[in-house]
Enzyme design. Sequence first.
Site, PDB file in Angstrom:
ATOM      1  N   ASP A 380       0.861  -1.197   0.000  1.00 60.86           N
ATOM      2  CA  ASP A 380       0.000   0.000   0.000  1.00 60.86           C
ATOM      3  C   ASP A 380       0.894   1.242   0.000  1.00 60.86           C
ATOM      4  O   ASP A 380       2.104   1.154   0.229  1.00 60.86           O
ATOM      5  CB  ASP A 380      -0.890  -0.039   1.251  1.00 60.86           C
ATOM      6  CG  ASP A 380      -1.960   1.062   1.256  1.00 60.86           C
ATOM      7  OD1 ASP A 380      -2.293   1.576   0.166  1.00 60.86           O
ATOM      8  OD2 ASP A 380      -2.444   1.399   2.361  1.00 60.86           O
ATOM      9  N   GLU A 383       2.780   4.923  -4.031  1.00 60.96           N
ATOM     10  CA  GLU A 383       2.874   5.894  -5.146  1.00 60.96           C
ATOM     11  C   GLU A 383       4.223   6.601  -5.154  1.00 60.96           C
ATOM     12  O   GLU A 383       4.695   6.926  -6.249  1.00 60.96           O
ATOM     13  CB  GLU A 383       1.726   6.900  -5.028  1.00 60.96           C
ATOM     14  CG  GLU A 383       0.351   6.300  -5.237  1.00 60.96           C
ATOM     15  CD  GLU A 383      -0.092   5.405  -4.081  1.00 60.96           C
ATOM     16  OE1 GLU A 383       0.385   5.634  -2.956  1.00 60.96           O
ATOM     17  OE2 GLU A 383      -0.863   4.474  -4.324  1.00 60.96           O
ATOM     18  N   ASP A 458      -8.950   3.617  -2.858  1.00 58.91           N
ATOM     19  CA  ASP A 458      -9.992   4.098  -1.958  1.00 58.91           C
ATOM     20  C   ASP A 458     -11.224   4.639  -2.679  1.00 58.91           C
ATOM     21  O   ASP A 458     -11.324   5.834  -2.951  1.00 58.91           O
ATOM     22  CB  ASP A 458      -9.404   5.168  -1.038  1.00 58.91           C
ATOM     23  CG  ASP A 458      -8.271   4.612  -0.182  1.00 58.91           C
ATOM     24  OD1 ASP A 458      -8.163   3.377  -0.097  1.00 58.91           O
ATOM     25  OD2 ASP A 458      -7.510   5.411   0.385  1.00 58.91           O
TER      26      ASP A 458
HETATM   27  O1  MIG Z   1      -3.848   6.304   4.422  1.00 53.62           O
HETATM   28  O2  MIG Z   1      -3.733   1.096   5.591  1.00 53.62           O
HETATM   29  O3  MIG Z   1      -5.933   2.288   0.139  1.00 53.62           O
HETATM   30  O4  MIG Z   1      -6.949   0.136   1.577  1.00 53.62           O
HETATM   31  O5  MIG Z   1      -6.978   0.338   4.367  1.00 53.62           O
HETATM   32  C1  MIG Z   1      -4.634   5.172   4.203  1.00 53.62           C
HETATM   33  C2  MIG Z   1      -4.892   1.871   5.675  1.00 53.62           C
HETATM   34  C3  MIG Z   1      -3.763   3.966   4.075  1.00 53.62           C
HETATM   35  C4  MIG Z   1      -4.962   3.177   2.142  1.00 53.62           C
HETATM   36  C5  MIG Z   1      -5.447   1.954   1.424  1.00 53.62           C
HETATM   37  C6  MIG Z   1      -6.501   1.282   2.238  1.00 53.62           C
HETATM   38  C7  MIG Z   1      -5.956   0.928   3.597  1.00 53.62           C
HETATM   39  C8  MIG Z   1      -5.445   2.196   4.290  1.00 53.62           C
HETATM   40  N1  MIG Z   1      -4.439   2.839   3.467  1.00 53.62           N
END
Ligand code: MIG
Length: 765
Positions: A380, A383, A458
């Site tokens: 996650d 980017e 998201d």
């Molecule tokens: O700032 O890890 O897209 O699926 O649950 C949010 C927490 C960070 C973004 C991800 C989301 C995840 C969440 N993350």
Amino acid sequence: AGTATVEVAALAPDLFRVGLFLNGRPLDYTSEAIAKMEWELTQVQSSSANGELSLCTGAARVRISLDPLRIRFEDASGRVFAEDDPERGMGFFARPKVGGREEALGPAVRLYKRHPAGERYFGCGERTGGLEKTASHQIFWNIDPPGGHNPGHNNLYTSIPFIVAMQDGKAWGLFLANTYHVEFDLAHEDVDCSWFGAAGGDLIYYVFCGPSIRSVLDRYTELTGRTPMAPLWALGYHQSRYSYMDADELRSVAHEFRRRRIPCDVLYLDIHYMDGYRVFTWDRERFPDPPQLIAELQEQGFHVVTIIDPGVKVDDRYQVYLEGREQDFFCKTADGGEYHNVVWPGLCAFPDFTSSATRAWWGSRHQAPLDDGVAGIWCDMNEPSLFVPFHSTMPDDVVHLGDGDPKLHAQIHNLYGSLMARATREALQALCPDRRPFVISRSGFAGLQRHALLWTGDNNSWWEHLWMSVPQLQNLGLSGLAWVGADIGGFFGDTNPELLTRWMELGVFQPFCRNHSALDTRRQEPWAFGEPYESIMKKMMQLRQRLIPYLYTVFEECHRTGAPILRPLFFENPDDETTYAVEDEFLLGSALLIAPITRHGDEYRHVYVPEGTWFHLWSGKQIEGPSHILAEAPLGEPPIYVRANTPIPLWPEMSHVGERPADPLTLLIFPAAGQGELTLYEDAGDGYDYQQGFYSRRRITCETSVDQIIVRLDERKGSFVPERKEVHLEIREVPAPPESVHVNGQQIVPEYDDGRRTLIVRLPE
Ligand code: MIG
């Protein structure tokens, strides 16, 4: 060409590459996006006449006029495509200088192509704004959009600078292999022209000549890599939440699935499992004994996936940070310091995934979670997404030392996510060589499909986002990323029972099927709203579970040919231009047509049924396409159609992959005058023995005429023998009991159910 060098190469009969290199720069095509560098094409004829050079492969030709330099392509039928704009062609322009940065990046590059009237663009990867991309401006720059995504957003987490163009049933494609900030203007500023540009670097593009959409995707995924085979369990249902806060909560979620006999294969741990969000650690209060917990869940047939973010907490008592700092594995500021920004753990340093040593180090860190029993890794925030400023990314001048060829962040930004996924996949592969890695990623670039599946980040628990995911997933499939899914139920905000149920009706047909929701939102496990919703969702999830042999067969087709799993109607019906605008329906493989309900209260919807004979799954009603119909679709009966005569392989009901032997295998067939077929693919479901021929491929055909139905199961190819005793033919909509039924020439007593107009034939495997 003046101070620049232009090289045009034929790589395959239907694939050309063009490179423009300025000021004596080396002709270098290496790119993280490209999986196949060496091409061997023996049959190329070059010729030169009247100021024009040409390269002909037999299937296609590129023509290069020299003054001015213009390039166009042609196929054997004489179709001309990807033709340079006569006025502008390709070139570069200096940008205004701001500090040192622009100089380092060099001039911007741009390519202009004619846009013939009637040519329609698709692809461009992860997009929210519908299926067709004609008359749009597309930005390729990975971001984590604040507040989730909406139809007004352009670029999201993943960038795939690739288009497929369609006209009169024929396709071609263009991929711009450039990892800087990229923009496509697709007949938007000028209806007669499209441009493809990048903020720096060499101008390198690939042209895929088709002429079929299938062959464009096939070559594109040969070039950028194919989706590796998934472990079979990964095709089941996945349940996630931000976060299941402790061991007992996770246990109780698992328990509910099994107690209610709702299928589920995978459970997720989001960021709260870590100690202060330090990656590769556990919070020992919330999760006192991870190996024990995971072993317990494994007993019940669950796989556990944990999240990993790239940010490493700057903390002098934290081993991961100390190692990275000592060995210089982190990204640098312009003046050589460690680059820091804030993410969940507080101040963080960020691994420089462009360096192979860093990737190997990061990879080796996965030994611990694997030892604990973790089955897969969820990448996650790659980017990368940073908190200062809120939802930003790294400044352009952050330095990636790489393997001795330092790059500015602006040059490789779009690769960061793919490189993290690559490091992860390579680690899982190395640490568990007999297992197929399971890696999920939010961010990536073209070629990400080699390393990870993608989920679309998201979304919101809004009807609009349920609708939006339908074209979004199709765009991804058309861009080489076939193993994809949106968060079922919606991530941000509170879902509601009708929305969640409708979402599940669609979600069970996503190649990646996961329900996930944000912190402090209403619970959205399938039982969260009681009846009738729970039973409906369970029915849909059971359907997915039973469809696994079909899904796996389609997955393997994708792995072998790049054909999307979830595909637009025009992928199968390119000659029917009505399908080009059908964005709220899709095909799963070629035999299932899905037209989800995406609005509150709707119990009917328009469905475009493409050419062929189809059967409504629930009522058995026969429909002749092409036709526009009004489908009745109360909650629990979303419009699903099965192509006539195509055998659909189904497993018996199970709560998870491997709960019991998949015996019998049912072949569901809706016969109608004509014929159909499916080549069922099976293998061990994990590992790599299939590469040595340990698989089974079995062609099954169904031929229906006025008075008979002939089903043939060919000999199996390959050495894998499925462990089952029986195959059942379930032949639906047979209007009357058959006069006779023969199995291998022997007459048997028909087993016919009047009420369900169904004939069952039991065969030995
Ligand atoms: O700032 O890890 O897209 O699926 O649950 C949010 C927490 C960070 C973004 C991800 C989301 C995840 C969440 N993350």
